[in-house]
Write an enzyme that holds these catalytic residues in place. Structure first.
Site, short mmCIF file in Angstrom:
data_model
loop_
_atom_site.label_atom_id
_atom_site.label_comp_id
_atom_site.label_asym_id
_atom_site.label_seq_id
_atom_site.Cartn_x
_atom_site.Cartn_y
_atom_site.Cartn_z
N HIS A 22 0.84 -1.20 0.00
CA HIS A 22 0.00 0.00 0.00
C HIS A 22 0.87 1.26 0.00
O HIS A 22 1.53 1.57 1.00
CB HIS A 22 -0.89 -0.03 1.25
CG HIS A 22 -1.85 1.10 1.37
ND1 HIS A 22 -1.84 1.95 2.46
CD2 HIS A 22 -2.85 1.52 0.56
CE1 HIS A 22 -2.80 2.84 2.32
NE2 HIS A 22 -3.42 2.60 1.18
N GLU A 49 1.59 -0.60 -5.06
CA GLU A 49 0.55 0.36 -5.46
C GLU A 49 1.14 1.72 -5.79
O GLU A 49 2.04 2.21 -5.10
CB GLU A 49 -0.46 0.52 -4.32
CG GLU A 49 -1.58 1.49 -4.67
CD GLU A 49 -2.42 1.89 -3.48
OE1 GLU A 49 -3.64 2.06 -3.66
OE2 GLU A 49 -1.87 2.05 -2.37
N ASP A 51 -0.67 5.42 -6.33
CA ASP A 51 -1.76 6.37 -6.49
C ASP A 51 -1.30 7.42 -7.49
O ASP A 51 -0.18 7.94 -7.38
CB ASP A 51 -2.08 7.06 -5.16
CG ASP A 51 -2.61 6.10 -4.11
OD1 ASP A 51 -3.59 5.41 -4.40
OD2 ASP A 51 -2.04 6.05 -3.01
N HIS A 64 -0.78 10.16 -3.07
CA HIS A 64 -2.10 9.76 -2.61
C HIS A 64 -3.07 10.93 -2.53
O HIS A 64 -4.21 10.84 -2.98
CB HIS A 64 -2.01 9.09 -1.23
CG HIS A 64 -3.35 8.73 -0.67
ND1 HIS A 64 -4.07 9.60 0.14
CD2 HIS A 64 -4.11 7.63 -0.81
CE1 HIS A 64 -5.22 9.02 0.47
NE2 HIS A 64 -5.27 7.83 -0.10
N GLU A 142 -3.63 3.45 -9.21
CA GLU A 142 -4.99 3.90 -8.92
C GLU A 142 -5.25 5.23 -9.60
O GLU A 142 -4.47 6.18 -9.44
CB GLU A 142 -5.24 4.04 -7.43
CG GLU A 142 -6.67 4.53 -7.13
CD GLU A 142 -6.98 4.73 -5.66
OE1 GLU A 142 -8.02 5.36 -5.37
OE2 GLU A 142 -6.19 4.27 -4.81
#
Length: 297
Positions: A22, A49, A51, A64, A142
């Site tokens: 994450h 991940e 973002d 993020h 993402e």
């Protein structure tokens, strides 16, 4: 009702339990820095991940928040370039990432806030993440806040699609060497990805199942454009039958977010992850602590 028809992606379901780091190994290093990504790979994360945000000169970067003040020293470097728009997190000063060029953002320290040992770290770009991880770990970008960028005349999905195709990340050989899954809370964006990058698995993030919980009708609808769902872990605990019902439709189930400092009724994060993986049957999870992932043969 319009039915969305898409080609079957190269990778549809996972064959074993998988861990997504994450924001990188963000329990141990500042999120979305190359240090956090490298550590995630050292800790054997299956996916890392990213973002995604966009600079004012159109570069995809890994961040993020929509704003820069939480994870950088932007207030020191650009003290007057803030907004007080409460949409970005309540009262106070906010520095919108999309107001800055990549060169300007590279002047920011994105490590010191986490620990002085990481002073001088920089926000990673999406391209840097690709080059660092290619052939070593899966990518898990993402699409963050697409409506924000749309309101500014920026097509976030178009930028990501162009980058993916330019780097050949949607080709079968690339997906075997460097798996990639695209995620978003924004359903419209995932529907677009299903048609514009049909070979790439895509996951709909969910912070709510809606009033009355997740229905079979809603799951069937999601299965028309997504290859998986990624609900908050509390949703799965509250409605655990969703896992089997999603599996029956050919979708994967990934839960978020598992943190060593926030394990609820469980004695530690490893036990919490084990419960969701092996008792409730999810396929994968997001965690700040990939080294605690309870992998079984």
């Amino acid at each position: 009702m319009t039915v969305l028809l898409v080609r079957t992606p190269i990778v549809l379901a996972v064959s074993s339990k998988q861990v997504v780091a994450h924001r990188g190994a963000s329990g141990y290093a500042p999120e979305h820095t190359l240090a956090a990504y490298r550590l995630a790979m050292e800790q054997k994360a299956d996916f890392v991940e990213q973002d995604l945000a966009i600079t004012s000169d159109g570069v995809l970067m890994c961040l993020h928040d929509d704003t820069l003040e939480r994870t950088t020293n932007v207030g020191e470097v650009y003290p007057h370039r803030f907004t007080k728009d409460s949409v970005f997190g309540g009262s106070g000063k906010h520095w919108i990432a999309n107001d800055f060029t990549l060169d300007e953002i590279r002047r920011l320290d994105s490590g010191r806030w986490f620990d002085p040992r990481f002073a001088g770290s920089r926000i990673a770009t999406w391209q840097e993440a690709i080059e660092l991880m290619r052939g070593k770990a899966g990518l898990y970008p993402e699409l963050k806040s697409p409506p924000l960028y749309s309101s500014r005349g920026i097509d976030m999905v178009k930028l990501l699609v162009a980058s993916v195709t330019k780097n050949g990340l949607d080709r079968a050989d690339s997906l075997r060497a460097t798996p990639m899954i695209i995620q978003s809370f924004d359903e419209e964006s995932i529907r677009r990805v299903a048609t514009e990058l049909p070979t790439v698995p895509r996951v709909l993030l969910m912070e709510s199942f809606g009033e009355g919980g997740m229905t079979d009708e809603r799951l069937r609808d999601i299965a028309r454009f997504a290859t998986g769902i990624a609900p908050a872990k509390e949703l799965i605990e509250g409605q655990p039958d969703v896992v089997k019902r999603a599996h029956d439709l050919g979708m994967t189930v990934t839960a978020y977010t598992f943190r060593a400092g926030d394990t609820g009724r469980f004695p530690n994060v490893r036990e919490e992850m084990s419960h969701f993986l092996y008792t409730l049957g999810i396929d994968a999870l997001f965690t700040n602590n990939p080294d605690e992932f309870p992998r079984r043969p």
